[in-house]
Design an enzyme around this catalytic site. Structure first.
Site, mmCIF file in Angstrom:
data_model
loop_
_atom_site.group_PDB
_atom_site.id
_atom_site.type_symbol
_atom_site.label_atom_id
_atom_site.label_comp_id
_atom_site.label_asym_id
_atom_site.label_seq_id
_atom_site.Cartn_x
_atom_site.Cartn_y
_atom_site.Cartn_z
ATOM 1 N N HIS A 1 0.879 -1.171 0.000
ATOM 2 C CA HIS A 1 0.000 0.000 0.000
ATOM 3 C C HIS A 1 0.922 1.228 0.000
ATOM 4 C CE1 HIS A 1 -2.796 2.935 1.848
ATOM 5 N NE2 HIS A 1 -3.770 2.132 1.493
ATOM 6 N N LYS B 1 -9.894 -0.341 10.944
ATOM 7 C CA LYS B 1 -9.996 -1.547 10.103
ATOM 8 C C LYS B 1 -10.279 -2.787 10.947
ATOM 9 C CE LYS B 1 -6.995 0.150 6.478
ATOM 10 N NZ LYS B 1 -7.745 0.284 5.219
ATOM 11 N N CYS C 1 -4.920 2.423 -3.611
ATOM 12 C CA CYS C 1 -3.703 3.001 -3.001
ATOM 13 C C CYS C 1 -2.513 2.068 -3.186
ATOM 14 C CB CYS C 1 -3.902 3.303 -1.520
ATOM 15 S SG CYS C 1 -5.131 4.548 -1.208
ATOM 16 N N GLN D 1 -4.286 -5.007 7.265
ATOM 17 C CA GLN D 1 -5.331 -5.933 6.790
ATOM 18 C C GLN D 1 -5.407 -7.208 7.628
ATOM 19 O OE1 GLN D 1 -7.639 -5.236 4.822
ATOM 20 N NE2 GLN D 1 -6.857 -3.389 3.859
ATOM 21 N N ASP E 1 3.389 -4.121 8.049
ATOM 22 C CA ASP E 1 2.149 -3.367 7.926
ATOM 23 C C ASP E 1 1.008 -4.369 8.137
ATOM 24 O OD1 ASP E 1 -0.199 -2.303 6.996
ATOM 25 O OD2 ASP E 1 0.639 -1.460 5.158
HETATM 26 N N1 PMP Z 1 -1.687 -0.636 4.689
HETATM 27 C C1 PMP Z 1 -2.618 -1.397 4.130
HETATM 28 C C2 PMP Z 1 -2.240 -2.789 3.690
HETATM 29 C C3 PMP Z 1 -3.912 -0.933 3.975
HETATM 30 O O1 PMP Z 1 -4.845 -1.688 3.400
HETATM 31 C C4 PMP Z 1 -4.218 0.390 4.415
HETATM 32 C C5 PMP Z 1 -5.601 0.984 4.261
HETATM 33 N N2 PMP Z 1 -6.233 0.732 3.067
HETATM 34 C C6 PMP Z 1 -3.204 1.135 5.007
HETATM 35 C C7 PMP Z 1 -1.959 0.597 5.120
HETATM 36 C C8 PMP Z 1 -3.445 2.536 5.502
HETATM 37 O O2 PMP Z 1 -4.282 2.549 6.605
HETATM 38 P P1 PMP Z 1 -4.818 3.939 7.191
HETATM 39 O O3 PMP Z 1 -5.429 4.656 6.030
HETATM 40 O O4 PMP Z 1 -5.838 3.512 8.210
HETATM 41 O O5 PMP Z 1 -3.676 4.653 7.783
#
Ligand code: PMP
Length: 395
Positions: free
Chosen positions: A110, A209, A347, A186, A183
């Site tokens: 991401h 999440k 993203c 998910q 990270d």
């Molecule tokens: N890493 C991953 C794998 C994600 O799916 C996301 C959110 N789509 C993020 C980071 C970013 O999370 P946040 O927008 O809550 O900071």
């Protein structure tokens, strides 16, 4: 939300990978705090402030136990995964990266686990390198060079749903003296997580999440490493003594938490942990795997439908394209039937480039997703694809 209507239809929510729906317990815990116990924490002598402080720290210890951290001092509250990784990357850039060092990020990240590392490399003169991914969406792992300082990899890819081999990556990182940053956006809330068993050095995730509120997230770090790293943001609450000449910093975790914290959010996050524990993370994982196989049977027969990746192990999300059907058109038509899905580049533009596309659509699950949701989605999907294709013929 589960009783809400979307465009006159009962909501079928299939976008939990973007944000999870909040349980009644989370909403009530936050509302009750704001109604009866709201006060600034750490600062005041009156009883409501002390009560608010206790509730805030109870939220932290619930998170500690959820992820198996050794102590609450290893749980830093941030504003979300993005904020956690930015905080960490900025601190590491200052303290640990030098010209000639390498930071390795995987091809399925991401943007929030890529852009902060690009910035850290730019600031420090280190070099950013990419762990490649094969056509199935699995990482292609080979030994890392000795100049590697950081591996930054998602536990679960947000496009392919790939579950990455974190224990193996930890071993590979530690072999060359590097730190493994995971990270976990998910993963947390969808399966049991034990940071000690994973043997990672840092683990970042978002409250929203995992069924908690927005505006709060976590950076887990091994205590001895967090102690080595400098704070990059200063202010109240993160200090011991301050003069115009010098400042000494507070102990962990406050060293990394300047300013008035997100009190109601930490309490809501604690309630989300209770909610997940009451259902059981093994049960949630099993439930999402069942939905995944139902989704596979529903999607695979569709003409021209491509599922992005066939990873060795997939979590509860699937991204797809359909030949001749723009993802945004599909998502818009599905919304007319009450079905909420994600569309776009998710993203993850480098991942899109890997699959030779500019966008896709994704369905994803949470503990509240039902088989009936998927059946309704299946019907709406056939209708929407049929309508788009018919429109093209008529045109
Ligand atoms: N890493 C991953 C794998 C994600 O799916 C996301 C959110 N789509 C993020 C980071 C970013 O999370 P946040 O927008 O809550 O900071």
């Amino acid at each position: 939300m589960l009783q809400t209507q979307l465009e006159g239809h009962p909501l079928v929510y299939l976008d939990s990978a973007a944000t999870g729906l909040k349980s009644r317990q989370v909403i009530e815990a936050m509302a009750s705090f704001l109604t009866h116990s709201d006060a600034p924490i750490h600062r005041a002598a009156y009883a409501t402030s002390q009560r608010a402080t206790e509730l805030y720290h109870a939220g932290r210890s619930k998170v500690q136990h959820l992820i198996g951290a050794r102590s609450p001092t290893e749980v830093i509250f941030t504003r979300g995964t993005t904020d956690s990784i930015n905080l960490l990357a900025a601190s590491i850039a200052q303290a640990r990266l030098r010209p000639g060092d390498e930071v390795w990020v995987s091809a399925m990240e991401h943007h929030s686990n890529l852009v902060p590392w690009q910035m850290a490399c730019k600031a420090s003169g280190a070099r950013l390198r990419c762990i490649p991914m094969d056509a199935h969406g699995n990482l292609q792992l080979t030994a890392f060079p000795p100049q590697t300082r950081i591996l930054a990899v998602s536990h679960i890819g947000n496009v392919t749903g790939t579950v990455n081999p974190i224990e193996q990556l930890a071993q590979m990182a530690h072999q060359v003296g590097a730190w493994l940053v995971v990270d976990g956006a998910q993963a947390v809330g969808h399966r049991p997580i034990d940071v000690q068993a994973l043997n990672c050095d840092f683990y970042a995730f978002s409250g929203h999440k995992m069924g908690g509120p927005t505006g709060i997230g976590v950076l887990y770090g091994r205590e001895e490493l967090l102690n080595l790293l400098p704070p990059t943001r200063g202010g109240g609450d993160m200090v011991e003594t301050v003069t115009f000449e010098a400042t000494s910093y507070a102990e962990l975790p406050l060293k990394f938490e300047p300013g008035t914290p997100m009190t109601a959010e930490a309490i809501g996050l604690g309630a989300a942990v209770d909610y997940l524990n009451a259902i059981g993370l093994d049960n949630i994982h099993r439930h999402e795997q069942q939905l995944l196989s139902q989704a596979h049977s529903l999607l695979e027969p569709i003409d021209g439908l491509r599922i992005l990746g066939t990873p060795a192990e997939r979590a509860g999300l699937i991204s797809c394209t359909v030949d001749g059907v723009h993802p945004l058109d599909l998502a818009t038509l599905l919304s007319c039937r009450g079905v909420a899905i994600r569309s776009g580049h998710l993203c993850a533009q480098p991942t899109m480039a890997h699959f030779g596309i500019s966008g896709c659509w994704r369905i994803s699950f949470g503990p509240y997703t039902t088989q009936e949701d998927l059946e309704l989605f299946g019907e709406a999907l056939h209708w929407a694809i049929g309508r788009i294709k018919k429109g093209q013929q008529d045109f």
